[in-house]
Scaffold this motif. Structure first.
Motif, mmCIF file in Angstrom:
data_model
loop_
_atom_site.group_PDB
_atom_site.id
_atom_site.type_symbol
_atom_site.label_atom_id
_atom_site.label_comp_id
_atom_site.label_asym_id
_atom_site.label_seq_id
_atom_site.Cartn_x
_atom_site.Cartn_y
_atom_site.Cartn_z
ATOM 1 N N ASP A 42 -21.420 56.089 -40.766
ATOM 2 C CA ASP A 42 -22.766 55.627 -40.414
ATOM 3 C C ASP A 42 -22.715 54.272 -39.718
ATOM 4 O O ASP A 42 -23.464 54.020 -38.757
ATOM 5 N N LYS A 49 -21.545 54.866 -36.177
ATOM 6 C CA LYS A 49 -22.611 55.420 -35.353
ATOM 7 C C LYS A 49 -23.607 54.344 -34.956
ATOM 8 O O LYS A 49 -24.083 54.304 -33.811
ATOM 9 N N LEU A 50 -23.944 53.447 -35.905
ATOM 10 C CA LEU A 50 -24.888 52.369 -35.603
ATOM 11 C C LEU A 50 -24.311 51.447 -34.529
ATOM 12 O O LEU A 50 -25.020 51.086 -33.563
ATOM 13 N N ILE A 109 -21.971 52.088 -32.297
ATOM 14 C CA ILE A 109 -21.860 52.789 -31.012
ATOM 15 C C ILE A 109 -23.236 52.957 -30.371
ATOM 16 O O ILE A 109 -23.386 52.826 -29.150
ATOM 17 N N THR A 110 -24.262 53.223 -31.191
ATOM 18 C CA THR A 110 -25.625 53.362 -30.662
ATOM 19 C C THR A 110 -26.090 52.065 -30.014
ATOM 20 O O THR A 110 -26.650 52.063 -28.910
ATOM 21 N N ILE A 111 -25.853 50.951 -30.703
ATOM 22 C CA ILE A 111 -26.225 49.646 -30.148
ATOM 23 C C ILE A 111 -25.481 49.396 -28.841
ATOM 24 O O ILE A 111 -26.065 48.938 -27.851
ATOM 25 N N ILE A 161 -24.275 51.610 -26.733
ATOM 26 C CA ILE A 161 -24.776 52.478 -25.667
ATOM 27 C C ILE A 161 -26.118 51.989 -25.141
ATOM 28 O O ILE A 161 -26.362 51.980 -23.928
ATOM 29 N N VAL A 162 -27.003 51.559 -26.062
ATOM 30 C CA VAL A 162 -28.306 51.049 -25.639
ATOM 31 C C VAL A 162 -28.133 49.829 -24.743
ATOM 32 O O VAL A 162 -28.766 49.714 -23.678
ATOM 33 N N LEU A 210 -26.940 44.925 -36.887
ATOM 34 C CA LEU A 210 -25.631 45.466 -37.253
ATOM 35 C C LEU A 210 -25.070 44.785 -38.495
ATOM 36 O O LEU A 210 -24.399 45.423 -39.312
#
Length: 361
Positions: A46, A49-50, A52-54, A56-57, A107
């Motif tokens: 998790d 994923k957090l 990587i999401t940040i 990518i954004v 994060l």
């Protein structure tokens, strides 16, 4: 101007690099952190994923702004004057400072919480199962101090119970890693007071029954890649049966001459039941294990491999070929004949513990 074939060449190179990147992520499912089978591994995934999401954004926003600026403010035909300079713009500087700070906080909060949970010490917890892990070149020893049981290569644990680990090494630095259940943690040399490294502690649990593959994740010698182990999660009832079976008196070969050979050649380093010396891996119930020498997979339902007896013979006839650099002496050098080696391999393959309630053995 660049010719069309040059554009095509660049696109082909980009597609090739992208394909190689995707293929590099392929591998065995049981060694993937993307397939968590426990709360510790799930929490770590998790966090990944957090993060990587940040990332990518931020990447998309930066590229979108860059594309907008390239189109909106590109030099127009005939334009010679210098565009308006905006360095030192207070509002922009505040935005560029505040946004990263917010992202770091987003994060940091779950990261600190997860690290706090992972760092919790369960060594004094009466409800946790205490396990001492000792790494060797190139095998794993698992001791259950509260239960008076020691085994090797297959770590047997009950489902839905916190397993508290204390980890050391008998020689060099190794790293204990079960990708489906937890992250990596080093095992440091457990020498005297002057050379003793830090004793590491951590924990995990397995909610579901199953077999999970573990590896050494620290380069530790020629057979580092072969230093695997299995974590076998069983029901609490089966675990209690396993402990009782491990404590049962040793069952030696029926042939007295072979039994004597086994005592003199093998039990000086190994143990079975209540007999022998636990210098090398404990051999009690080795016929039940998922592999021989950690890398020779035994034939199981849903798992390809050879018979336990065939794997045992392959190992005993040439230990250095199977796992170069290991400290197992060649049985021939111990005075055993080829026939005696085969007989001992057959005996060990048949040495099974009857603890699995649904076992067909």
């Amino acid at each position: 101007m660049m010719k069309r074939w040059q554009y095509g060449k660049r696109i082909l190179l980009l597609l090739t690099a992208f394909s190689l990147l995707l293929l590099s992520a392929c591998g065995r499912e049981d060694l993937s952190v993307m397939n968590p089978q426990g709360p510790v591994a799930q929490g770590q995934l998790d966090l990944m994923k957090l993060a990587i999401t940040i990332m990518i954004v931020v990447l998309l926003v930066v590229f979108a702004i860059a594309a907008y600026v390239l189109v909106k403010f590109r030099r127009k035909k005939g334009q010679t004057e210098v565009p308006e300079q905006v360095e030192g713009n207070f509002k922009l500087e505040v935005i560029w400072t505040v946004i990263p700070l917010i992202l770091v906080i987003v994060l940091a909060i779950p990261t600190v919480g997860q690290l706090s949970a992972l760092g919790k010490d369960y060594t004094k917890d009466e409800n946790a199962l205490q396990v001492k892990v000792t790494a060797h070149q190139y095998w794993w020893e698992f001791s259950y101090p509260d239960l008076g049981v020691t085994t090797a290569q297959d770590l047997i644990i009950p489902t839905n119970k916190t397993i508290s680990f204390v980890l050391d090494s008998n020689d060099v630095i190794h790293s204990f890693w079960v990708p489906s259940l937890s992250g990596k943690i080093d095992t440091n040399f457990a020498g005297d007071d002057d050379t003793k490294g830090t004793t590491n502690k951590f924990h995990f649990s397995a909610p579901n029954e199953g077999v999970y593959r573990g590896k050494c994740a620290e380069l530790c010698g020629p057979s580092h890649a072969f230093m695997e182990f299995k974590v076998k999660s069983v029901s609490p009832e089966e675990f209690d049966n396993w402990v009782a079976s491990m404590k049962a008196p040793a069952v030696l070969p029926e042939d007295e001459m072979l039994a004597e050979k086994f005592r003199s050649a093998c039990l000086t380093c190994h143990a079975v039941g209540d007999q022998g010396t636990a210098v090398g891996p404990n051999l009690t119930g080795i016929g039940n294990r998922e592999s021989v020498a950690s890398m020779l997979l035994n034939e199981r339902e849903g798992q390809e491999g050879a018979s336990v007896e065939d794997n045992m013979k392959q190992w005993l006839h040439d230990p250095q070929k199977v796992k170069p650099g290991n400290k197992m002496p060649d049985p021939i050098d111990l005075g055993l004949t080829t026939e005696e080696i085969d007989a001992i391999a057959e005996y060990l393959a048949s040495y099974k513990l009857d603890y699995e309630t649904n076992s067909a053995d």
